[in-house]
Design a protein around this motif. Sequence first.
Motif, short mmCIF file in Angstrom:
data_model
loop_
_atom_site.label_atom_id
_atom_site.label_comp_id
_atom_site.label_asym_id
_atom_site.label_seq_id
_atom_site.Cartn_x
_atom_site.Cartn_y
_atom_site.Cartn_z
N LYS A 147 8.50 12.70 -0.88
CA LYS A 147 9.38 13.64 -0.74
C LYS A 147 10.71 13.90 -1.23
O LYS A 147 11.49 14.54 -1.29
N ARG A 148 11.24 12.41 -1.65
CA ARG A 148 12.54 12.00 -2.04
C ARG A 148 13.02 10.68 -2.19
O ARG A 148 11.58 10.72 -1.89
N ARG A 149 13.91 10.23 -3.07
CA ARG A 149 13.93 9.35 -3.93
C ARG A 149 13.67 8.53 -2.70
O ARG A 149 14.85 8.03 -1.29
N ASP A 150 13.44 7.06 -2.77
CA ASP A 150 13.01 5.93 -1.45
C ASP A 150 13.73 4.45 -3.38
O ASP A 150 12.68 4.61 -3.64
N LEU A 151 15.03 4.36 -2.67
CA LEU A 151 15.43 3.13 -3.10
C LEU A 151 14.21 1.72 -3.44
O LEU A 151 13.58 0.85 -4.11
N GLY A 152 13.61 1.83 -2.00
CA GLY A 152 12.63 0.57 -2.05
C GLY A 152 11.78 0.10 -2.36
O GLY A 152 10.99 -0.19 -3.75
N GLU A 169 11.74 2.78 -5.07
CA GLU A 169 11.34 2.37 -6.74
C GLU A 169 11.23 1.00 -7.06
O GLU A 169 10.53 0.74 -8.19
N THR A 170 12.45 0.24 -6.56
CA THR A 170 12.07 -1.66 -6.97
C THR A 170 10.56 -2.22 -6.87
O THR A 170 10.28 -2.48 -7.75
N LEU A 171 9.27 -1.94 -4.94
CA LEU A 171 8.48 -2.42 -5.71
C LEU A 171 7.28 -1.25 -6.82
O LEU A 171 6.53 -1.72 -7.07
N ALA A 172 7.54 -0.20 -7.10
CA ALA A 172 7.01 0.58 -8.41
C ALA A 172 7.61 0.09 -9.48
O ALA A 172 6.47 -0.41 -10.33
N GLY A 173 8.15 -0.24 -9.73
CA GLY A 173 9.21 -1.77 -10.88
C GLY A 173 8.30 -2.77 -11.39
O GLY A 173 7.47 -3.73 -12.42
N VAL A 174 7.90 -3.26 -9.97
CA VAL A 174 6.72 -4.29 -9.74
C VAL A 174 5.91 -4.38 -10.23
O VAL A 174 5.06 -4.65 -11.03
N LEU A 175 4.79 -3.36 -9.42
CA LEU A 175 3.50 -2.67 -9.91
C LEU A 175 3.40 -2.61 -11.67
O LEU A 175 2.53 -2.49 -12.05
N ASP A 176 4.63 -1.49 -11.65
CA ASP A 176 4.95 -1.59 -13.54
C ASP A 176 4.23 -2.65 -14.52
O ASP A 176 5.04 -2.67 -15.72
N GLY A 177 5.11 -4.28 -13.78
CA GLY A 177 5.37 -5.39 -14.54
C GLY A 177 6.37 -5.26 -15.12
O GLY A 177 7.10 -6.52 -15.82
N ASP A 178 7.49 -4.50 -15.29
CA ASP A 178 8.93 -4.88 -15.27
C ASP A 178 10.38 -5.67 -14.40
O ASP A 178 10.53 -6.11 -15.16
N LEU A 186 0.20 -1.24 0.14
CA LEU A 186 0.26 0.32 -0.36
C LEU A 186 0.86 1.17 -0.07
O LEU A 186 0.70 2.62 -0.58
N ASP A 187 1.75 1.12 0.96
CA ASP A 187 2.86 2.48 0.72
C ASP A 187 3.59 2.87 -0.44
O ASP A 187 3.65 3.37 -1.08
N ALA A 188 4.03 1.39 -1.29
CA ALA A 188 4.24 2.10 -1.98
C ALA A 188 3.34 2.65 -3.34
O ALA A 188 3.97 2.98 -4.04
N LYS A 189 2.68 2.18 -3.21
CA LYS A 189 1.60 2.44 -4.43
C LYS A 189 1.56 4.22 -4.18
O LYS A 189 0.90 4.31 -5.26
#
Length: 438
Positions: free
Chosen positions: A227-232, A234-243, A216-219
């Motif tokens: 507010k800032r770049r977050d490496l974790g 970013e990975t979860l967003a890549g999963v949600l995008d299907g990449d 939920l936090d990643a979504k």
Amino acid sequence: MDEGGGAPAASASTPAADAQPPFPSTYQRYPGRPTALVGATVYDGRGGRIDNGTVLLRDGEVIEVGSGLSTEGYDVIDGSGKFVTPGVIDIHSHLGDYPSPSVDAHSDGNEATSPTTPEVWVEHSVWPQDPGFSRALANGGVTSLQILPGSANLMGGRSVTLKNVPARTVQGMKFPGAPYGFKMACGENPKRVYGNRGRMPSTRMGNFAVNRQTWLDAKAYAAGDRKRRDLGNETLAGVLDGDILVHNHCYRADEMALVMDMAKEMGYKVTAFHHAVEAYKIGDLLRENDVCSAIWADWYGFKMESYDGIPENAALLWKSGACVVIHSDDANGIQRLNQEAAKAQAAGQRMGLDIPDADLVGWFTYNAAKAMGIEKMTGSLEAGKMADVVLWNGDPLSVYSRPEKVWVDGALLYDAMDRKRRPVSDFELGQPGEGDVK
């Protein structure tokens, strides 16, 4: 796909939208020669078998597979009485992040400091000098492999797919164009590791609660709440995008079903369940959700969640039409994935399921490539694909056979008949003594 082999380019919604993928692949194939393998039994990895077949390799690619093909302009290798398959692929390996020798200083697979560590990338732990890489090439015909973080955490981080070639850096081994994977784990491991520390999760329901809140936090992050770049994230967003593809360590059938429901709730897809000793109980669900099962032939019963495993697991999955992958999770097992598949085939035969040899070869070649997102580049002997090829000195499903020659991208990297083509890790060579210095 990104030809540099790094992560897929960020979308406009991510904070790194204009950045180049970090840690790109620097892999370049070793030089090879035009080669024709003639007269062997050929298994193409897609269920096809050609007796007295010919496989043509040139410029790093498979040119043609068939019988009676012209070999003019090729170095001809007589494969009479021998067998040819695609290069073996291990979807679940810890070579490099738990390398040999197995000592505490080499234990780099689990960042067991938080139940969710999506920010870590396993390639930053991989040691290219692990002697296991050359053992896998020479004894198992392994040409590509996925290195995963361990299973202490619910979210263990990104995996990396490698070409099994000697290189000074992990980037020199990094499979160009391969998507990243994302390691998740359910069940006993994370609840034991963190429950023993008096932290959440300590139960299976805690596992799911932590997972769901993290998604939920990643979504929210992917939707622009940042507010800032977050490496974790970013990975979860890549999963949600299907990449980025999800590889989920999971043993019990009920938990696999729950994980698939959670994936639908949160908007991602599980590519493969790993270990999956109870997958045979839900073969229809796995088929309907297009989820592969990456499994052992007969490892089960070593903890409670593996108690209901059976040797017929793979055969029953095959009967249900689900995707079967034979994996190792072991530095020795990676050297005999072909034999492990044969054991699973034999278990099926004992219950009346006759699985063709040609189908079986796909369990440790094409199906693994499919679940890793690299099936358009490797995993089968088809024109235009990478020339990742094994010439076996006998039936690859026999314990008496072993690789005689192994090509990676058309380069002959192992030859049992030529001592100069037997890769040796720098670590094994050691340091020169005084008498060796010139």
